[in-house]
Design an enzyme around this catalytic site. Structure first.
Site: not given
Ligand code: UDP
Ligand code: MN
Length: 296
Positions: A64, A176, A246, A154
């Site tokens: 995404f 994790h 998660e 991600d």
């Molecule tokens: N994501 C996105 N746009 C956003 C926020 C999240 O596309 O504004 C998607 C993206 O694929 C990202 C995933 O959701 O890798 C998980 O969010 P994020 O990486 O911010 O979470 P973290 O890994 O920091 O917990």
């Molecule tokens: Mn991420």
């Protein structure tokens, strides 16, 4: 002279003899339910590739990139081409609200990319949560017909070393990197019984990262469907689990054990120094400025 059987010669595979006695002793390489925990040194890459390559498999990869996260696509895709499932058929599914900002990356033979337009959102929690729903519906619509295995990853990440067929399994989760030295009562599971993601203090196996879910398409389909339903049930009760999907993933995997567990080699974080048991970092989350990339 002994005649050489050309046919046998071409199919002979030479590899180091497996040992029953000698292997890694610094890490646990099997769960108490006898699923492998994949660490460097516990598998022979040539040997596992030789098992999976003749199956002519297609691996779906969902990612995404909503809003400003499109900026992570180039590095994600370029490094995936170098390290992820090299030699296999790979189909990337890129979900974005900015299809025109998807970079064009040269893909190797047998690898395809489709861009699927999805709505944006003003809440990152919602973007993160809606991934389950979108993966579920896209499996129904097309992935189920187009692939054998699926990995949902991600985008704010890069590959640094081999991520190959050793990661294939029915239901695959990753440990994790932030919590594998902790006791289960310290895991950031959802702790409120009112949430369908609730896990009591004296339960839990590992803390799994939400940045990767994998396995057979049908097993991941069931996972996304169940997590989506529970997320929506919580929303109906005005509750959002501590770490959104998660938390739901961790709850699901506690009662539906993964058949293969990937070590933190498969999900590191760039801000974290490598620890001695991690011999190779294969995939890691990049350092990002949350205030700058997220919509809120
Ligand atoms: N994501 C996105 N746009 C956003 C926020 C999240 O596309 O504004 C998607 C993206 O694929 C990202 C995933 O959701 O890798 C998980 O969010 P994020 O990486 O911010 O979470 P973290 O890994 O920091 O917990
Ligand atoms: Mn991420």
């Amino acid at each position: 002279d002994i005649p050489i059987d050309e046919d046998q010669k071409s199919t002979r595979l030479l590899y180091k003899q497996p040992s029953v006695l000698v292997g890694r002793t610094d890490v646990v390489a099997v769960t108490p339910w006898l699923a492998p925990i994949v660490w460097e040194g516990t598998f022979d890459p040539v040997l596992v590739d030789n098992i999976y390559k003749p199956m002519n498999l297609t691996i779906a990869t969902t990612v995404f990139a909503i809003g400003k996260y499109v900026r992570f696509l180039q590095d994600f895709l370029e490094t995936a081409e170098e390290h992820f499932m090299v030699g296999f058929h790979v189909r990337y599914y890129v979900f974005t609200d900015r299809p025109h900002d998807v970079p064009s990356v040269n893909l190797s033979q047998g690898r395809h990319l489709s861009v699927i337009q999805v709505p944006g959102s003003n809440r990152w929690q919602e973007i993160s949560a809606r991934r389950m729903e979108i993966i579920q519906t896209t499996i129904e619509r097309q992935i189920r017909r187009e692939a054998d295995y699926i990995f949902c990853l991600d985008v704010d990440s890069k590959f640094h070393a081999r991520w190959g067929s050793e990661s294939l399994g029915r239901l695959v989760a990753v440990i994790h990197p932030g919590y594998y030295e902790q006791t289960r009562d310290r895991f950031p599971y959802e702790r409120r019984p009112a949430s369908t993601a609730y896990i009591p203090m004296d339960e839990g196996d590992y803390y799994y990262g939400g940045a990767m879910i994998g396995g057979f398409v049908e097993d991941v389909y069931t996972l996304t469907k169940v997590c989506r339903t529970r997320f929506e049930e919580d929303a109906g009760n005005s509750i959002e689990a501590a770490w959104q999907e998660e938390s739901h993933l961790n709850r699901y995997l506690l009662y539906n054990k993964p058949s293969k567990v990937l070590s933190p080699e498969y999900l590191w974080q760039d801000f974290k120094a490598k620890t001695k048991e991690v011999k190779v970092i294969r995939f890691s989350g990049v350092i990002k400025n949350y205030a700058e990339v997220r919509p809120n």
